[in-house]
Design an enzyme around this catalytic site. Structure first.
Site, mmCIF file in Angstrom:
data_model
loop_
_atom_site.group_PDB
_atom_site.id
_atom_site.type_symbol
_atom_site.label_atom_id
_atom_site.label_comp_id
_atom_site.label_asym_id
_atom_site.label_seq_id
_atom_site.Cartn_x
_atom_site.Cartn_y
_atom_site.Cartn_z
ATOM 1 N N MET A 160 0.845 -1.197 0.000
ATOM 2 C CA MET A 160 0.000 0.000 0.000
ATOM 3 C C MET A 160 0.884 1.252 0.000
ATOM 4 S SD MET A 160 -3.425 -0.936 2.087
ATOM 5 C CE MET A 160 -2.794 -0.634 3.721
ATOM 6 N N GLN A 197 -10.360 -2.523 2.489
ATOM 7 C CA GLN A 197 -9.870 -3.185 3.702
ATOM 8 C C GLN A 197 -9.814 -2.249 4.911
ATOM 9 O OE1 GLN A 197 -6.004 -4.100 1.620
ATOM 10 N NE2 GLN A 197 -5.135 -3.769 3.636
ATOM 11 N N GLY A 218 11.384 -2.872 5.407
ATOM 12 C CA GLY A 218 10.661 -4.153 5.379
ATOM 13 C C GLY A 218 10.207 -4.490 3.963
ATOM 14 N N HIS A 219 9.637 -3.483 3.267
ATOM 15 C CA HIS A 219 9.220 -3.708 1.874
ATOM 16 C C HIS A 219 10.443 -3.955 0.997
ATOM 17 C CE1 HIS A 219 5.788 -1.102 3.337
ATOM 18 N NE2 HIS A 219 5.128 -2.127 2.826
ATOM 19 N N HIS A 274 9.210 0.995 3.261
ATOM 20 C CA HIS A 274 10.337 1.103 4.188
ATOM 21 C C HIS A 274 11.225 -0.123 3.984
ATOM 22 C CE1 HIS A 274 7.977 -1.818 6.386
ATOM 23 N NE2 HIS A 274 6.965 -0.957 6.458
ATOM 24 N N SER A 307 6.983 -0.720 10.143
ATOM 25 C CA SER A 307 5.603 -0.609 9.676
ATOM 26 C C SER A 307 5.402 0.798 9.129
ATOM 27 C CB SER A 307 4.653 -0.845 10.856
ATOM 28 O OG SER A 307 3.369 -0.345 10.558
ATOM 29 N N GLN A 310 -2.759 -12.176 7.694
ATOM 30 C CA GLN A 310 -2.984 -11.910 6.264
ATOM 31 C C GLN A 310 -2.296 -12.978 5.408
ATOM 32 O OE1 GLN A 310 -2.779 -7.874 4.322
ATOM 33 N NE2 GLN A 310 -0.719 -8.511 3.807
ATOM 34 N N LYS A 356 5.117 -10.004 9.018
ATOM 35 C CA LYS A 356 4.580 -9.151 10.083
ATOM 36 C C LYS A 356 3.056 -9.228 10.090
ATOM 37 C CE LYS A 356 4.217 -4.601 10.231
ATOM 38 N NZ LYS A 356 2.868 -4.384 10.809
HETATM 39 O O1 PAF Z 1 -0.169 -5.769 3.420
HETATM 40 C C1 PAF Z 1 -0.595 -4.831 2.702
HETATM 41 O O2 PAF Z 1 0.087 -3.834 2.475
HETATM 42 C C2 PAF Z 1 -1.995 -4.919 2.122
HETATM 43 O O3 PAF Z 1 -2.872 -5.543 3.003
HETATM 44 C C3 PAF Z 1 -2.018 -5.598 0.733
HETATM 45 C C4 PAF Z 1 -1.569 -7.037 0.809
HETATM 46 C C5 PAF Z 1 -1.133 -4.828 -0.227
HETATM 47 C C6 PAF Z 1 -3.450 -5.589 0.182
HETATM 48 O O4 PAF Z 1 -3.944 -4.296 0.058
#
Ligand code: PAF
Length: 296
Positions: free
Chosen positions: A29, A60, A35-36, A33, A184, A152, A148
């Protein structure tokens, strides 16, 4: 690096790779950072083409959640994707028709109405719906998600199995700040005091991990230890629990052969933070499990 802002642009960008290259998707989204970055690096090592999607999915977020103030930092995100060697950013303005979608996915309560889902009604239906759409749009061979968000990740694995989706799901380890706080996008909501308090989340999980490894196997005792750590930082958790890592069902006792994971969520200052850690048990200290251990 290509930035695709529509589904048509994305499909056009991927057309030369179809059937030839291994495509990996890293759904995000934004507000990226380290983590990504680690997820993108993982994808980079496993695939020929890495697509990072950046889309703040309205489906969501609950009505009183942070959809409007969720940080949108596209230029910085683009720079991070480029420096990690992503090939394509998929950055749609919207993925849903005017008035919202009329067909969405529903996740069974056993997985979705617990932990975060118990406090965020409909959240995982929104996640499953958008991730399924992203899979349909990108058609990746693999997709990488952070551990994390363990609940999900578990739900997405189950969605892929139940719906026979042809994509391999890879989990990426949580990346932490030097003091242990899980990275996060929402950490940027923390003021100075809240930032100091927030480290208690990972410390509470770590205390359970240490006690479990030392032989404490009753989950209620472990949770008491963790609550003591949280109390020192005046944190009242939204939830704190130990679950079977695969089914997310509660566990009374840690047992060999059952992967256990500790989960926490708490409001700290203006941020709702989550974290989780695996709990291992010391091989020497476990009690024989009649279910799994053969009699001599
Ligand atoms: O983890 C996230 O950033 C979101 O929940 C995702 C998987 C991109 C879905 O919108």
């Amino acid at each position: 690096m290509i930035v695709a802002e529509t589904v048509t642009d994305l499909r056009r960008a991927l057309a030369p790779s179809r059937g030839k290259d291994r495509i990996a998707l890293v759904p995000t989204m934004g507000c990226l950072h380290e983590g990504h970055a680690s997820l993108i690096r993982k994808a980079r090592g496993l695939a020929d083409i890495v697509v990072v999607s950046i889309y703040v999915n309205p489906l969501q977020f609950g009505p009183n959640e942070d959809f409007d103030r969720y940080p949108r930092t596209f230029e910085a995100d683009k720079a991070l994707c480029a420096s990690e060697g992503a090939d394509i950013i998929f950055h749609p303005a919207s993925l849903y028709p005017e008035g919202g979608p009329q067909v969405t996915l529903t996740v069974d309560d056993k997985l979705a109405d617990t932990l975060c889902g118990a406090h965020r009604p409909g959240h995982f239906d929104g996640v499953a719906t958008v991730v399924n759409m992203l899979f349909n749009i990108v058609q990746p061979e693999i997709a990488v998600f952070g551990e994390k968000d363990w609940q999900q990740l578990t739900i997405i694995r189950r969605m892929v199995a139940d719906l026979q989706l042809p994509v391999e799901i890879i989990g990426g380890e949580t990346v932490r700040e030097a003091d242990g706080l899980a990275m996060s996008s929402r950490n940027r909501y923390l003021g100075e005091d809240a930032r100091r308090q927030a480290v208690a989340l990972s410390r509470a999980l770590l205390s359970m991990r240490t006690e479990a490894a030392a032989g404490m196997h009753n989950t209620s005792e472990l949770l008491i230890e963790a609550r003591k750590v949280l109390a020192t930082a005046a944190i009242v958790p939204e939830y704190l629990d130990i679950r079977d890592a695969n089914t997310l069902q509660p566990l009374e006792k840690l047992r060999p052969g059952t992967p256990a994971r500790a989960f926490i969520a708490a409001k700290v200052g203006n941020a709702r933070l989550i974290d989780n850690m695996p709990l291992g048990i010391h091989a020497q200290t476990h009690e024989p499990d009649p279910q799994t251990e053969k009699q001599p």
